[in-house]
Design a protein around this motif. Structure first.
Motif, mmCIF file in Angstrom:
data_model
loop_
_atom_site.group_PDB
_atom_site.id
_atom_site.type_symbol
_atom_site.label_atom_id
_atom_site.label_comp_id
_atom_site.label_asym_id
_atom_site.label_seq_id
_atom_site.Cartn_x
_atom_site.Cartn_y
_atom_site.Cartn_z
ATOM 1 N N ALA A 69 61.118 14.503 -105.346
ATOM 2 C CA ALA A 69 59.952 15.179 -105.936
ATOM 3 C C ALA A 69 59.382 16.197 -104.948
ATOM 4 O O ALA A 69 59.001 17.312 -105.317
ATOM 5 N N GLU A 70 59.330 15.814 -103.686
ATOM 6 C CA GLU A 70 58.790 16.685 -102.642
ATOM 7 C C GLU A 70 59.886 17.535 -102.007
ATOM 8 O O GLU A 70 59.709 18.719 -101.760
ATOM 9 N N ASP A 71 61.014 16.882 -101.712
ATOM 10 C CA ASP A 71 62.096 17.553 -100.988
ATOM 11 C C ASP A 71 63.301 17.697 -101.922
ATOM 12 O O ASP A 71 63.995 16.710 -102.204
ATOM 13 N N PRO A 72 63.575 18.900 -102.431
ATOM 14 C CA PRO A 72 64.663 19.056 -103.411
ATOM 15 C C PRO A 72 66.044 18.714 -102.853
ATOM 16 O O PRO A 72 66.992 18.546 -103.608
ATOM 17 N N ALA A 73 66.150 18.581 -101.503
ATOM 18 C CA ALA A 73 67.444 18.244 -100.891
ATOM 19 C C ALA A 73 67.578 16.748 -100.628
ATOM 20 O O ALA A 73 68.571 16.302 -100.053
ATOM 21 N N ALA A 74 66.598 15.953 -101.045
ATOM 22 C CA ALA A 74 66.621 14.511 -100.744
ATOM 23 C C ALA A 74 67.543 13.761 -101.699
ATOM 24 O O ALA A 74 67.835 14.220 -102.809
ATOM 25 N N GLN A 94 62.152 21.143 -108.469
ATOM 26 C CA GLN A 94 62.840 22.346 -107.967
ATOM 27 C C GLN A 94 64.351 22.174 -108.085
ATOM 28 O O GLN A 94 64.864 21.050 -108.052
ATOM 29 N N ALA A 95 65.051 23.297 -108.164
ATOM 30 C CA ALA A 95 66.510 23.266 -108.300
ATOM 31 C C ALA A 95 67.151 22.578 -107.101
ATOM 32 O O ALA A 95 66.627 22.631 -105.979
ATOM 33 N N GLU A 149 58.258 18.704 -114.331
ATOM 34 C CA GLU A 149 59.150 17.739 -113.685
ATOM 35 C C GLU A 149 60.258 17.230 -114.618
ATOM 36 O O GLU A 149 59.996 16.912 -115.772
ATOM 37 N N SER A 150 61.459 17.113 -114.099
ATOM 38 C CA SER A 150 62.531 16.396 -114.782
ATOM 39 C C SER A 150 62.530 14.973 -114.234
ATOM 40 O O SER A 150 62.874 14.744 -113.070
ATOM 41 N N PHE A 151 62.098 14.024 -115.070
ATOM 42 C CA PHE A 151 62.013 12.607 -114.692
ATOM 43 C C PHE A 151 63.300 11.968 -115.206
ATOM 44 O O PHE A 151 63.475 11.798 -116.410
ATOM 45 N N LEU A 152 64.219 11.652 -114.294
ATOM 46 C CA LEU A 152 65.561 11.219 -114.678
ATOM 47 C C LEU A 152 65.829 9.802 -114.181
ATOM 48 O O LEU A 152 65.626 9.511 -113.004
#
Ligand SMILES: [Fe+2]
Length: 376
Positions: A69-74, A94-95, A149-152
């Motif tokens: 949610a905070e870090d798109p690379a996590a 984020q993408a 948000e995309s909640f997946l």
């Protein structure tokens, strides 16, 4: 062995219960193996208290601070897992800054909230709320959320999930395979990183390897074959129901492996509604061969109150569950004709274990919610 019997019982499961009794289905192999119906004098969930680890659990996944949610690379945040599957959470705004390939697991993304695009080796899938996105192990992909948000909810499986066989319902029930959506080609490349390179993250045995390219590695211009990513939306599932009989949840099977069964509960006419003797709520059981996980996606949930969209329950093997006393009472003066719930059930063969996302979001009083004095 033909059915044996003792004492007061009903000849037809889930119908015409002896006065004042609570029916339990005590069964092996989910609802498919040898089974007996036990007619109890009390609801087996009306315990005073539970001491020890085995208890029904509930989680409010909306409380989980998913790492991406905070870090798109996590990495995704794990919630429950065993040797066959991991249930994880993604709350992406984020993408993805890289293309990602999971070399350990086939992936099922369930889109609880949000919409966007997923670039894959097979083309681009457009996703929306209620979609399952099923990716064969090793599929390179990259997610581009659109809007909020995309909640997946993500299920990582060590074995390839398969659609249920046609069986006696025929090949077009509960959904015609023509409703499955394939990725589209052609599609444009994703953007490079800040230094003009394209990064691919490969996950193997939980470890990440980063491969850098001078071009987008998701660059398929065409393909043929019988292996692909695909999407299925819950609205395209047409559930099997019966007006005179409460069917087991396995009729709602969507995908399965040898390690778990995934079922989807979708809006449907209430079962048993055409026959006064038929039970309309799920029967009690101790699910001795499957850990049962239910993720609540939308609507009003039939078997209990106090559970909202975005929550998840986990009923481990060996301890009972079934309708709450309030739900039973409500069922006696039934005016409703339809259930409007949408929920995803994951029945796991091997016991699950709680992981970081579960620890962050547990609703501790859940095991007490069957006590008769608790109001909904
Ligand atoms: Fe169950």
């Amino acid at each position: 062995m033909f059915p044996q019997s003792r004492g007061r019982f009903s000849r037809q499961a889930h119908c015409d219960l002896p006065e004042g009794t609570f029916e339990e289905e005590f069964a092996r192999q989910g609802f498919f193996g040898p089974a007996s119906h036990l007619y109890h004098a009390h609801a087996p969930t009306e315990w005073l208290r539970i001491e020890g680890p085995l208890r029904p659990r509930a989680y409010d996944l909306r409380r989980v601070e998913a790492a991406d949610a905070e870090d798109p690379a996590a990495a995704l945040t794990p919630v429950l897992g065993n040797q066959d599957l991991r249930i994880k959470l993604s709350r992406r705004t984020q993408a993805m800054p890289f293309a990602y390939r999971n070399a350990d697991a086939d992936l099922i993304y369930f889109v609880h909230r949000g919409a966007g695009e997923m670039a894959t080796d097979f083309g681009r899938l457009y996703y929306e709320q209620g979609d399952y996105l099923v990716l064969p192990r090793g599929t390179t992909h990259r997610i581009f959320p659109q809007g909020e948000e995309s909640f997946l909810l993500v299920i990582a499986s060590s074995e390839m999930p398969e659609l249920p066989p046609a069986d006696r319902m025929g090949q077009h029930s509960p959904f015609d395979r023509a409703v499955l959506r394939l990725p589209e080609i052609p599609f444009s490349a994703g953007p490079p990183n800040a230094v003009g390179e394209w990064e691919l993250v490969i996950e193997r045995e939980g470890q990440w390897t980063r491969v850098f390219y001078p071009f987008d590695p998701i660059d398929t211009v065409g393909w043929k074959g019988d292996l692909s990513a695909y999407a299925l939306n819950v609205r395209d599932i047409r559930p099997v129901t019966s007006g005179r009989y409460h069917l087991p949840p396995s009729v709602h099977t969507t995908l399965r492996t040898s390690g778990f069964v995934l079922c989807t509960f979708t809006p449907r006419r209430i079962e048993g509604i055409d026959d006064e003797g038929a039970v309309r709520l799920p029967f009690y059981h101790r699910n001795i061969d499957y850990d049962e996980v239910l993720f609540y996606h939308a609507g009003q949930f039939m078997s209990r109150a106090g559970i909202d969209a975005g929550m998840m329950t986990w009923h481990p093997q060996g301890i009972h569950h079934g309708p709450q006393p309030k739900a039973v009472e409500r069922d006696r003066n039934l005016t409703k004709t339809h259930h409007d719930e949408v929920a995803v059930m994951i029945d796991a063969v091997h016991p699950l274990h709680p992981l970081a996302g579960a620890e962050q979001s547990e609703i501790l009083e859940y095991a007490e919610s069957w006590m008769p004095q608790i109001d909904d």
